[in-house]
Scaffold this active site. Structure first.
Site, PDB file in Angstrom:
ATOM      1  N   VAL A 104      23.373  45.583  22.272  1.00  0.00           N
ATOM      2  CA  VAL A 104      24.224  45.344  21.093  1.00  0.00           C
ATOM      3  C   VAL A 104      23.512  44.421  20.112  1.00  0.00           C
ATOM      4  CG1 VAL A 104      26.321  45.641  22.484  1.00  0.00           C
ATOM      5  CG2 VAL A 104      25.405  43.331  22.144  1.00  0.00           C
ATOM      6  N   HIS A 120      26.982  50.919  23.571  1.00  0.00           N
ATOM      7  CA  HIS A 120      27.955  49.838  23.802  1.00  0.00           C
ATOM      8  C   HIS A 120      28.309  49.089  22.526  1.00  0.00           C
ATOM      9  CE1 HIS A 120      26.747  49.685  28.361  1.00  0.00           C
ATOM     10  NE2 HIS A 120      27.642  50.615  28.110  1.00  0.00           N
TER      11      HIS A 120
HETATM   12  C1  BJW Z   1      12.637  44.290  32.128  1.00  0.00           C
HETATM   13  C2  BJW Z   1      12.018  43.290  31.433  1.00  0.00           C
HETATM   14  C3  BJW Z   1      10.876  43.663  30.746  1.00  0.00           C
HETATM   15  C4  BJW Z   1      13.687  42.398  32.361  1.00  0.00           C
HETATM   16  N1  BJW Z   1      10.486  44.921  30.794  1.00  0.00           N
HETATM   17  N2  BJW Z   1      12.208  45.544  32.171  1.00  0.00           N
HETATM   18  C5  BJW Z   1      31.396  54.324  38.162  1.00  0.00           C
HETATM   19  C6  BJW Z   1      31.110  53.574  39.280  1.00  0.00           C
HETATM   20  C7  BJW Z   1      31.420  52.212  39.333  1.00  0.00           C
HETATM   21  C8  BJW Z   1      32.030  51.576  38.262  1.00  0.00           C
HETATM   22  C9  BJW Z   1      32.318  52.303  37.154  1.00  0.00           C
HETATM   23  C10 BJW Z   1      32.009  53.651  37.099  1.00  0.00           C
HETATM   24  N3  BJW Z   1      32.371  54.123  35.882  1.00  0.00           N
HETATM   25  C11 BJW Z   1      32.886  53.096  35.159  1.00  0.00           C
HETATM   26  C12 BJW Z   1      32.881  51.983  35.904  1.00  0.00           C
HETATM   27  C13 BJW Z   1      33.351  50.628  35.449  1.00  0.00           C
HETATM   28  C14 BJW Z   1      32.352  49.896  34.597  1.00  0.00           C
HETATM   29  C15 BJW Z   1      31.069  49.696  35.402  1.00  0.00           C
HETATM   30  O1  BJW Z   1      30.071  50.357  35.207  1.00  0.00           O
HETATM   31  N4  BJW Z   1      31.068  48.751  36.308  1.00  0.00           N
HETATM   32  C16 BJW Z   1      29.889  48.485  37.145  1.00  0.00           C
HETATM   33  C17 BJW Z   1      29.289  47.133  36.751  1.00  0.00           C
HETATM   34  C18 BJW Z   1      30.267  48.558  38.571  1.00  0.00           C
HETATM   35  N5  BJW Z   1      32.092  50.603  33.355  1.00  0.00           N
HETATM   36  C19 BJW Z   1      32.904  50.515  32.302  1.00  0.00           C
HETATM   37  O2  BJW Z   1      33.939  49.875  32.343  1.00  0.00           O
HETATM   38  C20 BJW Z   1      32.513  51.279  31.068  1.00  0.00           C
HETATM   39  N6  BJW Z   1      33.605  52.031  30.557  1.00  0.00           N
HETATM   40  C21 BJW Z   1      34.042  53.151  31.153  1.00  0.00           C
HETATM   41  O3  BJW Z   1      33.528  53.582  32.144  1.00  0.00           O
HETATM   42  O4  BJW Z   1      35.128  53.737  30.528  1.00  0.00           O
HETATM   43  C22 BJW Z   1      35.910  54.645  31.292  1.00  0.00           C
HETATM   44  C23 BJW Z   1      37.042  53.808  31.840  1.00  0.00           C
HETATM   45  C24 BJW Z   1      38.145  53.573  31.059  1.00  0.00           C
HETATM   46  C25 BJW Z   1      39.190  52.800  31.559  1.00  0.00           C
HETATM   47  C26 BJW Z   1      39.100  52.250  32.853  1.00  0.00           C
HETATM   48  C27 BJW Z   1      37.960  52.468  33.614  1.00  0.00           C
HETATM   49  C28 BJW Z   1      36.918  53.248  33.103  1.00  0.00           C
HETATM   50  C29 BJW Z   1      32.135  50.300  29.932  1.00  0.00           C
HETATM   51  C30 BJW Z   1      30.966  49.472  30.257  1.00  0.00           C
HETATM   52  C31 BJW Z   1      30.721  48.460  29.120  1.00  0.00           C
HETATM   53  C32 BJW Z   1      29.588  47.514  29.449  1.00  0.00           C
HETATM   54  N7  BJW Z   1      29.564  46.483  28.479  1.00  0.00           N
HETATM   55  C33 BJW Z   1      28.522  45.478  28.551  1.00  0.00           C
HETATM   56  C34 BJW Z   1      28.898  44.326  27.601  1.00  0.00           C
HETATM   57  C35 BJW Z   1      28.653  44.733  26.157  1.00  0.00           C
HETATM   58  C36 BJW Z   1      29.074  43.642  25.220  1.00  0.00           C
HETATM   59  C37 BJW Z   1      28.225  42.409  25.310  1.00  0.00           C
HETATM   60  O5  BJW Z   1      26.988  42.457  25.187  1.00  0.00           O
HETATM   61  O6  BJW Z   1      28.817  41.346  25.470  1.00  0.00           O
HETATM   62  O7  BJW Z   1      27.252  46.046  28.187  1.00  0.00           O
HETATM   63  S1  BJW Z   1      28.232  44.916  30.206  1.00  0.00           S
HETATM   64  C38 BJW Z   1      26.492  44.653  30.004  1.00  0.00           C
HETATM   65  O8  BJW Z   1      25.807  45.507  30.946  1.00  0.00           O
HETATM   66  C39 BJW Z   1      26.163  45.182  28.605  1.00  0.00           C
HETATM   67  C40 BJW Z   1      24.907  45.962  28.874  1.00  0.00           C
HETATM   68  O9  BJW Z   1      24.706  46.922  27.857  1.00  0.00           O
HETATM   69  C41 BJW Z   1      25.167  46.550  30.239  1.00  0.00           C
HETATM   70  C42 BJW Z   1      23.938  47.003  30.979  1.00  0.00           C
HETATM   71  O10 BJW Z   1      23.115  45.908  31.246  1.00  0.00           O
HETATM   72  P1  BJW Z   1      21.524  46.104  31.191  1.00  0.00           P
HETATM   73  O11 BJW Z   1      21.107  46.397  29.811  1.00  0.00           O
HETATM   74  O12 BJW Z   1      21.113  47.059  32.228  1.00  0.00           O
HETATM   75  O13 BJW Z   1      21.025  44.613  31.505  1.00  0.00           O
HETATM   76  P2  BJW Z   1      20.761  43.872  32.918  1.00  0.00           P
HETATM   77  O14 BJW Z   1      20.641  42.440  32.653  1.00  0.00           O
HETATM   78  O15 BJW Z   1      21.756  44.319  33.921  1.00  0.00           O
HETATM   79  O16 BJW Z   1      19.348  44.443  33.407  1.00  0.00           O
HETATM   80  C43 BJW Z   1      18.152  44.116  32.731  1.00  0.00           C
HETATM   81  C44 BJW Z   1      17.021  44.911  33.371  1.00  0.00           C
HETATM   82  O17 BJW Z   1      15.859  44.711  32.617  1.00  0.00           O
HETATM   83  C45 BJW Z   1      16.711  44.502  34.822  1.00  0.00           C
HETATM   84  O18 BJW Z   1      16.625  45.679  35.614  1.00  0.00           O
HETATM   85  C46 BJW Z   1      15.335  43.827  34.728  1.00  0.00           C
HETATM   86  O19 BJW Z   1      14.504  44.096  35.860  1.00  0.00           O
HETATM   87  C47 BJW Z   1      14.786  44.497  33.503  1.00  0.00           C
HETATM   88  N8  BJW Z   1      13.809  43.716  32.757  1.00  0.00           N
HETATM   89  N9  BJW Z   1      12.762  42.093  31.651  1.00  0.00           N
HETATM   90  C48 BJW Z   1      11.201  45.816  31.538  1.00  0.00           C
HETATM   91  N10 BJW Z   1      10.182  42.728  30.037  1.00  0.00           N
END
Ligand code: BJW
Ligand code: ZN
Length: 250
Positions: A104, A120
């Site tokens: 974001v 997102h």
């Molecule tokens: C490097 C590096 C370098 C470091 N080079 N690499 C199915 C199964 C289980 C759960 C669910 C499912 N479906 C839905 C869910 C629920 C939920 C979910 O997924 N939960 C799980 C956590 C279990 N999902 C949702 O709720 C989603 N909505 C949805 O499914 O709607 C349907 C629904 C409706 C009603 C009820 C239920 C469902 C919405 C998800 C929204 C996520 N929002 C966030 C916050 C955004 C706002 C904000 O920024 O404040 O988005 S959460 C946060 O995580 C953010 C990110 O975009 C997202 C992903 O994180 P990301 O980018 O992967 O970061 P990190 O820190 O996790 O990882 C960084 C990586 O980089 C690491 O791997 C490092 O190794 C690597 N790295 N330096 C290369 N230099």
């Protein structure tokens, strides 16, 4: 000595290749933007649900806005890095290129990326919490710092909320539609994401099912590593720079 995996991918890339990329917070790490779940992550010592849900916002909007206001201030001091720049150049070089970002932070936009889908939402957008009839669905707001916390809707005087997707919220239907269309591609890259958050984490699996060659670039292994055709470990900004050089032999 170039990485063998990167050489394999480089040999597959053609000017007419359809390339789709999914990025996560790791792509912005080299810009100094904290990731979510790493050792120095934004959410260290906090449970995400305490800040990134509509329930948390309804309970304590001021605290949630303080967090976003602080993140906006931090982001305003950061610049796109080599990973953003290579992807932006690919967006101009390949006509069949789509970048789906979970970030974001606005850094892909600032690098000049074309064909960008914000899965997102954006921390630089706001919307009316009441979804009042007179306000647009969402609009740009890059004021730093915000003058009031929570900021107020100019149309109804109620609260504004950040234009991001919180846990439990659906991804915008138009965003899903465009992202799904981009899964019909030749090469699907997943870069710098922990692959823990759904539905974003399912995109690569679906792209592979549709016939794409799937590649993960990440500092370390993720739950997706075993499911992709090729996982390469290292910093995204270095791996992308190397891959870009391999596809542009001088
Ligand atoms: C490097 C590096 C370098 C470091 N080079 N690499 C199915 C199964 C289980 C759960 C669910 C499912 N479906 C839905 C869910 C629920 C939920 C979910 O997924 N939960 C799980 C956590 C279990 N999902 C949702 O709720 C989603 N909505 C949805 O499914 O709607 C349907 C629904 C409706 C009603 C009820 C239920 C469902 C919405 C998800 C929204 C996520 N929002 C966030 C916050 C955004 C706002 C904000 O920024 O404040 O988005 S959460 C946060 O995580 C953010 C990110 O975009 C997202 C992903 O994180 P990301 O980018 O992967 O970061 P990190 O820190 O996790 O990882 C960084 C990586 O980089 C690491 O791997 C490092 O190794 C690597 N790295 N330096 C290369 N230099
Ligand atoms: Zn309003």
């Amino acid at each position: 000595m170039p990485n063998d995996g990167l050489r394999t991918v480089a040999e597959m890339i053609r000017p007419e290749s359809r390339i789709t990329v999914l990025t996560g917070a790791g792509v912005s790490a080299a810009s100094g933007v904290p990731t979510f779940r790493g050792p120095d992550g934004l959410w260290r010592n906090r449970r995400p649900e305490t800040l990134a849900t509509a329930e948390a916002f309804a309970r304590d909007p001021k605290t949630v806005w303080e967090w976003y206001n602080w993140r906006r201030q931090v982001l305003s001091t950061k610049q796109p890095n080599r990973a953003h720049q290579v992807l932006a150049s690919w967006s101009r070089r390949f006509s069949g290129f789509t970048l789906v970002t979970q970030n974001v932070d606005g850094l892909h936009e600032r690098a000049g990326t074309l064909n960008l889908i914000r899965f997102h939402g954006s921390i630089w957008e706001v919307l009316c919490w009441n979804r009042c009839a007179n306000s647009p669905v969402r609009w740009w707001n890059d004021q730093i710092p915000l003058e009031a916390l929570p900021p107020l809707c100019p149309h109804c005087g109620g609260m504004l909320r950040p234009g991001v997707v919180w846990f439990g919220e659906s991804i915008d239907a138009g965003v899903i539609e465009k992202s799904v269309a981009a899964l019909d591609c030749d090469i699907f890259f997943t870069i710098g994401t922990s692959a823990l958050v759904y539905p974003a984490a399912a995109l690569s699996i679906e792209a592979k099912r549709r016939g794409a060659y799937t590649v993960e670039l990440n500092l370390e292994a993720t739950p997706s590593s075993h499911a992709v055709d090729l996982a390469v470990h290292g910093p995204a900004e270095e791996l992308l720079d190397e891959l870009n050089a391999l596809t542009n032999p001088s």
